[in-house]
Design a protein around this motif. Structure first.
Motif, short mmCIF file in Angstrom:
data_model
loop_
_atom_site.label_atom_id
_atom_site.label_comp_id
_atom_site.label_asym_id
_atom_site.label_seq_id
_atom_site.Cartn_x
_atom_site.Cartn_y
_atom_site.Cartn_z
N LEU A 159 0.83 -1.21 0.00
CA LEU A 159 0.00 0.00 0.00
C LEU A 159 0.87 1.26 0.00
CD1 LEU A 159 -2.97 -0.47 2.45
CD2 LEU A 159 -3.08 0.44 0.16
N ARG A 161 3.92 1.56 -0.96
CA ARG A 161 4.69 1.70 -2.19
C ARG A 161 3.82 2.00 -3.40
NH1 ARG A 161 10.00 -1.55 -1.91
NH2 ARG A 161 9.44 -2.42 -3.91
N SER A 162 2.49 1.85 -3.24
CA SER A 162 1.63 2.19 -4.37
C SER A 162 1.51 3.71 -4.51
CB SER A 162 0.24 1.58 -4.19
OG SER A 162 -0.42 2.21 -3.11
N THR A 163 1.81 4.41 -3.44
CA THR A 163 1.64 5.87 -3.49
C THR A 163 2.96 6.62 -3.38
OG1 THR A 163 0.38 7.68 -2.50
CG2 THR A 163 1.20 6.06 -1.01
N ARG A 174 13.42 4.98 8.36
CA ARG A 174 12.52 6.03 8.85
C ARG A 174 11.71 5.55 10.05
NH1 ARG A 174 10.29 8.88 3.30
NH2 ARG A 174 12.32 9.64 2.62
N ASN A 241 14.70 -6.65 -6.98
CA ASN A 241 15.34 -5.54 -7.68
C ASN A 241 15.26 -4.21 -6.93
OD1 ASN A 241 14.84 -3.16 -9.94
ND2 ASN A 241 16.57 -4.49 -10.38
N MET B 1 6.59 -5.46 -11.09
CA MET B 1 6.77 -4.07 -10.72
C MET B 1 5.48 -3.29 -10.96
SD MET B 1 9.48 -1.38 -12.24
CE MET B 1 10.53 -1.70 -10.85
N ALA B 3 3.42 0.53 -10.93
CA ALA B 3 3.66 1.97 -11.06
C ALA B 3 3.26 2.66 -9.76
CB ALA B 3 2.85 2.52 -12.22
N VAL B 4 4.03 3.67 -9.39
CA VAL B 4 3.67 4.50 -8.24
C VAL B 4 2.77 5.62 -8.76
CG1 VAL B 4 4.58 6.05 -6.46
CG2 VAL B 4 5.87 4.01 -7.11
N VAL B 5 1.61 5.79 -8.14
CA VAL B 5 0.63 6.75 -8.68
C VAL B 5 0.48 7.95 -7.76
CG1 VAL B 5 -1.77 7.08 -9.36
CG2 VAL B 5 -0.64 4.90 -9.82
N TYR B 13 9.51 2.66 -11.80
CA TYR B 13 10.90 2.97 -11.45
C TYR B 13 11.77 1.71 -11.51
CZ TYR B 13 9.32 7.46 -9.51
OH TYR B 13 8.79 8.71 -9.34
N GLN B 15 15.20 -0.43 -11.77
CA GLN B 15 16.53 -0.10 -11.26
C GLN B 15 17.58 -0.98 -11.92
OE1 GLN B 15 16.43 1.66 -6.97
NE2 GLN B 15 16.19 -0.51 -6.77
N PHE B 26 10.55 -7.54 -15.39
CA PHE B 26 10.11 -6.41 -14.56
C PHE B 26 8.58 -6.37 -14.48
CE2 PHE B 26 14.35 -4.53 -15.31
CZ PHE B 26 14.60 -3.98 -14.08
N LYS B 48 15.65 7.17 -13.91
CA LYS B 48 16.50 7.76 -12.87
C LYS B 48 17.46 6.73 -12.26
CE LYS B 48 15.64 10.46 -8.69
NZ LYS B 48 14.55 10.89 -7.81
N LEU B 386 6.57 9.14 5.27
CA LEU B 386 6.49 9.54 3.87
C LEU B 386 7.41 10.71 3.57
CD1 LEU B 386 2.61 9.38 3.49
CD2 LEU B 386 4.26 7.81 2.50
N GLU B 403 -0.92 11.77 0.29
CA GLU B 403 -0.51 10.38 0.13
C GLU B 403 -1.08 9.52 1.26
OE1 GLU B 403 3.64 11.09 0.03
OE2 GLU B 403 3.68 11.47 -2.13
N ASN B 406 -4.63 8.85 0.77
CA ASN B 406 -4.71 7.94 -0.38
C ASN B 406 -4.48 6.49 0.05
OD1 ASN B 406 -5.14 7.74 -3.11
ND2 ASN B 406 -2.96 7.71 -3.60
N ILE B 407 -3.55 6.31 0.97
CA ILE B 407 -3.29 4.95 1.49
C ILE B 407 -4.52 4.45 2.24
CG2 ILE B 407 -1.89 3.62 3.13
CD1 ILE B 407 0.47 5.47 2.37
N GLY B 410 -7.05 3.46 -0.25
CA GLY B 410 -6.68 2.18 -0.86
C GLY B 410 -7.00 1.01 0.06
#
Lengths: 266, 464
Positions: A159, A161-163, A174, A241, B1, B3-5, B13, B15, B26, B48, B386, B403, B406-407, B410
């Motif tokens: 969750l 890492r989705s945001t 952290r 990865n 993998m 996507a981060v939204v 991302y 690596q 991936f 990146k 965060l 964020e 948003n979590i 979700g």
């Protein structure tokens, strides 16, 4: 999610080096491979591990090597020591992986690949040092620790890492002020590994450069080697990865050299 | 993998090393399916953290992006590269570059429909004049102020004063942009940008869920920026008429600005006027006319006259909403969150000056809105995971609060799905002050739950 207490508990459970292994390492350090082999074969699990390791394709032996004395002879002092540390670390690896889609076989492959390539790198850098040669063996400990600490929090991390693009190492840091590599360094200390190994391991995180330029440089090579390995399909599919963040800037000055050593065509 | 939204932009991302041998690994089949389901306006691959790539490697991602664009009509591209990587991509795709290239993700966000930051002054240069124009037009359309350099010399001279610009845009190219109707919020009006010939396709490209949710959360003025609309057919007229009818149920106004009707039957305009559509020649005719703005409902996000109340179904699921909030707080802070009180009431905020808030809407089998209100210091603490480093920058804190909620959204979605209740979540919204939240929600009745962790208090409010 994960607290400093959880880390303390984990550290408490790290077993000391088995007596037979200690004795074998002492003989290897003294350069007496015959005695080392004799002690090693008393531990059936260790003997089996060494046979399995040496006969992996990456070592390139045409015929299967079975005899432990022969194995020590073939490996030589540096790689023998490296292999013993690899065995120590394999004792920490879980029987069943949950967070990463790994298994014992794949983990041993990773150890073997890292060790072989590290040997090539040290040869390229003209470094002949048993301790530095062994440093690579501790690198996969970060993966084992990550698995152990995060396996109960898979959904939470998904969750998160989705945001936000956060890796496990950053999340742990952290939450607890300690990261995976701090714990790896602690393992090195518990197993009485030389201090330089802990320093290189910290630098190999890509976030904790060493003040000693030589060790820091080795940390860079190790960081890049880790991501070279973790970019292989089998480790990508295992979800390894992005368990830590790849610091591209940190390794840029050794990149060209690295590609030559690994014989990657650009 | 996956996507981060964030803010309607999804970014992969990868690596390390990216070649034809490893690139398919991936993206699992599940990853591809999940990507297809994403409700984003832009999907990107960040380079990146990629140190090496070749054509076969990058092309695996490009093929996925192209497939998603065909299916979802969104903008796609690659971002976060240096000059060497840019040149490599240009060499690989020189004859067939149909996706965008953004030097970094901040630049990409400027071109994204739902990106919250607007009115940014940016310096822009491309050696290709058509690219220069295309980017400038898109930036204007997205509410930014591009300063366009016609020559490299001029660009280099201006770029010295980098502090004067939000971003300096070079080594960037626009491919086909998304065909979604771009949406932006100006004050308390929502502006949809449409262009070209409007036909039945508007039904696919217009985000009806976003529109409905905006009505639900109290927006009352919706403006179609139609300066670039050439004409429309009967299908578009039908769609817009229906939109006006549904807006009337909420006392909302839909207006069309800038369309000349030179090439469109005037009967269409009359039909739309009959449905309640209002027509204006210039955007300023509405936005600069305070009286009119107030009359049309754009002066504030008014509370709804016929207030929508919580349904039994939503109240029955209240434990899931609270559970999602509590577990998220606990995950983020490593502290135990405790429910102190729960009441059905209108929202009540003590010490209003010290508070920040965020909200997220959900719609589907049930619909409503989750609101979280924090003292500023507590917001900082609860988002520390965060944010990372300690910060007093309110934008960073608000960003993290978005964020955070948003979590929670979700997690709620997952919990409800386990009970066969299907909901989607909207983009999160943040409020720098609780006063701004009250403009939207002061009259709303809902369940207010006061909670605490580590002796810090915060408020959860569930409403419709």
């Amino acid at each position: 999610m994960i607290t400093a207490e959880d880390i303390k508990e984990y550290i408490k459970k790290i077993p000391p080096t088995p007596a037979i292994l200690n004795e074998t390492i002492l003989h290897v350090n003294a350069g007496d491979l015959t005695k080392a082999a004799k002690v090693a074969q008393e531990d059936l699990a260790l003997a089996s591990y060494l046979r399995n390791l040496v006969n992996k394709p990456i070592y390139g032996f045409k015929n299967e090597v079975h005899d432990i004395s022969q194995i020590f002879g073939i490996l030589g002092v540096n790689i023998a020591k490296q292999s013993l540390y690899n065995y120590m670390l394999s004792l920490l690896s879980p029987k069943k992986w949950v967070l990463f889609a790994m298994n014992q076989h794949l983990f041993y492959d990773l150890q073997a690949d890292l060790s072989k390539h590290w040997y090539d790198i040290l040869e390229h850098l003209n470094i002949d040092d048993k301790d530095i040669g062994s440093a690579i063996t501790l690198l996969p400990s970060s993966i084992i620790i990550c698995e152990a600490l995060f396996k109960e929090n898979i959904e939470n991390v998904k969750l998160l890492r989705s945001t936000k693009n956060l890796d496990y190492n950053t999340i742990l840091k952290r939450l607890t002020k300690l990261d995976l590599f701090d714990i790896s360094k602690y393992i090195a200390k518990t197993w009485q590994m030389p201090e330089s190994i802990g320093t290189i391991i910290l630098a190999s995180s890509g976030t904790r450069p060493a003040s000693d330029e030589r060790l820091n440089n080795l940390g860079k090579w190790m960081h890049l080697l880790l991501f070279y390995e973790l970019s292989k399909p089998q480790f990508l599919e295992a979800g390894l990865n992005d368990f830590i963040e790849f610091n591209v800037e940190y390794v840029m000055d050794i990149y060209e050299d690295f590609m030559k050593v690994m014989e990657v065509k650009e | 993998m996956r996507a981060v939204v964030k803010d309607g932009v999804g970014i992969f991302y990868p690596q390390g090393f990216l070649d034809g041998n490893n690139a398919p690994s991936f993206l699992t089949i599940d990853d591809i399916k999940a990507t297809e389901q994403l409700k984003v306006d832009m999907l990107l691959v960040s380079l990146k953290k990629v140190i090496f790539f070749n054509f076969n490697g990058i092309d695996v991602f490009v093929k996925l992006l192209l497939r998603i664009r065909i299916k979802n009509h969104i903008a796609i591209g690659i971002c976060d590269y240096d000059r060497k990587k840019y040149d490599a991509i240009m060499t690989y795709y020189k004859d067939n570059l149909s996706f965008s290239l953004f030097k970094n993700s901040r630049i990409a966000e400027l071109f994204a429909s739902n990106f919250v930051v607007k009115d940014k002054t940016v310096l822009l240069y491309s050696s290709d004049p058509s690219q220069r124009s295309a980017m400038a037009i898109e930036l204007y359309d997205h509410g930014h102020n591009p300063v366009i350099s016609q020559t490299k010399e001029d660009f280099d001279e201006k770029a010295i004063h980098h502090d004067a610009y939000y971003e300096i845009i070079e080594n960037t190219r626009l491919g086909l942009m998304g065909q979604k109707v771009a949406t932006r919020v100006t004050g308390n009006a929502i502006i949809y940008t449409v262009s070209g010939f409007l036909d039945a396709e508007i039904g696919n490209t217009f985000n009806i869920a976003y529109h409905t949710n905006s009505l639900n959360v109290g927006f009352r003025l919706f403006i179609f920026d139609a300066y670039k609309v050439i004409s429309m057919n009967v299908h578009a007229v039908n769609f817009l008429s229906k939109l006006c009818s549904s807006a009337a149920e909420y006392n909302a106004t839909i207006s069309f600005v800038g369309m000349t009707f030179e090439k469109t039957p005037i009967a269409f305009k009359e039909e739309l006027e009959d449905s309640g559509m209002m027509f204006f020649n210039n955007m300023d005719d509405i936005l600069k006319d305070k009286e009119l703005l107030e009359e049309l409902g754009g002066s504030s996000v008014a509370a709804i006259k016929n207030k929508r109340t919580l349904t039994k179904t939503i109240v029955a699921e209240l434990p899931d909403f609270i559970d999602a909030t509590v577990t998220t707080i606990e995950m983020m802070t490593n502290a135990k969150a405790v429910k102190k009180s729960a009441n059905m009431q209108t929202i009540a905020i003590e010490n209003i000056d010290d508070k920040m808030a965020s909200s997220i809407g959900f719609y589907g089998n049930i619909d409503g809105m989750i609101i979280l209100i924090f003292p500023k210091e507590v917001a900082k603490k609860s988002c520390a995971l965060l944010i990372g480093e300690e910060t007093d920058d309110p934008n960073q804190i608000l960003d993290a609060l978005a964020e955070f909620v948003n979590i929670i959204g979700g997690r709620t979605k997952t919990l409800l799905a386990e009970k066969q209740i299907s909901v989607d979540i909207t983009l999160p919204r943040t409020y720098e002050t609780a006063q701004k939240l009250l403009e939207v929600a002061s009259m709303k009745k809902g369940v207010q739950v006061d909670m605490s962790f580590n002796d810090d208090n915060f408020t959860f409010f569930l409403t419709r």
